[in-house]
Design an enzyme around this catalytic site. Structure first.
Site: not given
Lengths: 335, 335
Positions: B141, B69, B109, B65
């Site tokens: 989801c 964060c 999910c 990624c």
């Protein structure tokens, strides 16, 4: 104000719980369990704040019992594969005391199976107790069965602080559980202990097919007996005993029972005892909003959870262990 | 009536929680935690009874990624030793769905790391989703990062029910956590999902050195966003990330946060998410008096407790799992 807080306030003002109110506690809808436990906590906090008393059991003599108590793996009629041994020696009793002291456990419970102790067994306990008191200053509870007055006096003089003999169940239900001795035999032993100056510890075993009225009666009998310390056991049915397979408890009902004992015996040390882990399971922490005491470590012939799990639970709740020093201070305040 | 029940009644009557009331929830004295949770339960019960929704995470793409964060072990700046892999193949996505279905888990999910999905990655998800829907009928989801409108539409048309993109923290605190994208980027993605007809799922991570006002703000932002499903994560600080070693949460505070989210978002699916086990610890069961949903199994790069422990907790509470059938019924009622 909800009904439980209102009842808690009346109890703190000296009111006694009626049978009807007691029944409503045991019949508390599951949806209101948090309100009920908050009411019980209101009383518990008044007498004990957020302190938790730790007790440890030393199974000093196991098996070899002539009695026929239906819940007990050590009874004459039990086929449970347990270890049987005579009274352990002084060193073992001392080692146990050291372990309790090292774990910051305030009360050391010396438990021996049997109908009642022989004088020789009383000698053995007396001998160890004197040294334990001098060395560790722990609160000592003896639980040796039906007791004679002179034996009680000897234990008291040696430094034993408390004597345990449970009533177990209501007078009505007693003969369904045990026939080799009577309910009055048990009451007498507690009275004998009291008369000698020993602090009376007497409790119950819930989940032995008793009625809710039986549960109320035993809680009230223990109040009448003025037991200072009330161990509330939840039946851990053991294979090979008459109560094998009995499994009528669930965590929420166990919480209601603990709340009931707190409402009926507001100022007493209420200890979640045998069967805590297997019956309260993930709701164990909620039990300490009503009770203020637990056993750490194993029970007589069944295992307790790891001591570290108990401490995690207390710290998660924001509760604190009553230290040995604090216990000593409360002991001397009483004597 | 205590203040929390009074507030709960007003919330059920349509009132909105003021910042002052929200702060009093987070500042609830530990002694009143049971009353607070009972108030939250009063609201939770109104919308969800004692049902608990089960969700399962499929970490479909891990690591790799470019974002920064601070909480995330998969970020570009993380030195955490995690597994990195591209989008898993269709069979793996199907296997995960089977496992969820076999475990009576209603919502599956599919989570992929990254700033946002490539169209090829959307293709892969779309392809698997159609088959999962036909075979298992699970609620699906997707959580793939920042989303373009056409991508949202494709997911919706393929049968994805819900799209997750957390706001994580308040607008004020966002830049302390992440600078590689903005708070508004996150809001936009949730809006894009909503516009395509996907049910918006957006939540928070608590315990990232935010203020109590930040916690209130994020809860209210999610209300403004009208998120249907709100995952409340409690920081599980991971070594090798900027938030390594941050440990400012305790079980009682986490309960107050869950209660806050319920009071502010009364009708929503509030899910105790990442960090449940390590932060709520032995008080996990109490969290379900406010929340009505949990993840079963592991989180993205941290372990969840055994699924059997989750079911023990629910049965001890007297709560029930929302079955896949019930979930389907509520899904079709919405569409």
């Amino acid at each position: 104000m909800n009904q439980w807080m209102e009842l808690a306030d009346r109890v703190l003002a000296g009111a006694e719980v009626t049978d009807e109110e007691a029944l409503s506690i045991l019949h508390c809808p599951d949806e209101d369990i948090l309100l009920l436990m908050h009411g019980a906590f209101h009383i518990r906090k008044h007498f004990y704040g957020k302190k938790v008393k730790l007790n440890m059991i030393m199974n000093a003599k196991s098996g070899l019992c002539p009695e026929n108590c239906g819940y007990c793996s050590q009874s004459a009629i039990s086929k449970a594969p347990i270890e049987s041994y005579r009274m352990v020696n002084k060193e073992t009793l001392l080692e146990g005391a050291k372990r309790a002291h090292d774990l910051n456990i305030g009360t050391y419970c010396i438990v021996a199976s049997g109908r009642g102790p022989s004088n020789r067994e009383v000698d053995q306990v007396v001998d160890a107790v004197q040294e334990i008191k001098e060395t560790y200053g722990l609160k000592i509870c003896a639980c040796l069965g039906l007791l004679k007055p002179e034996q009680a006096k000897r234990l008291k003089d040696a430094g034993v602080d408390r004597y345990n003999h449970n009533l177990n169940t209501s007078q009505r239900n007693h003969s369904n559980i045990t026939t080799s001795h009577t309910y009055d035999d048990r009451v007498n032993t507690v009275e004998i202990a009291k008369e000698s100056g020993l602090s009376p510890c007497s409790g119950a075993i819930i989940g032995m097919k008793e009625t809710k009225q039986d549960v109320i009666d035993i809680a009230k009998s223990l109040k009448a007996l003025d037991a200072d310390s009330i161990p509330v056991n939840f039946l851990h049915a053991i294979d090979g005993t008459p109560l094998e397979g009995v499994n009528e408890l669930n965590p929420l009902y166990c919480l209601k029972v603990l709340a009931l004992f707190r409402f009926i015996n507001p100022s007493k040390e209420i200890r979640i005892s045998g069967g805590r882990e297997v019956n309260l399971r993930t709701l164990q922490p909620l039990g300490l909003y009503a009770a203020n005491s637990i056993f750490v470590g194993d029970y007589l012939t069944t295992a307790g959870q790891e001591e570290t799990e108990d401490h995690k639970m207390l710290s998660d709740l924001g509760f604190e262990v009553e230290s040995v020093e604090e216990m000593k201070a409360s002991l001397s305040a009483k004597s």
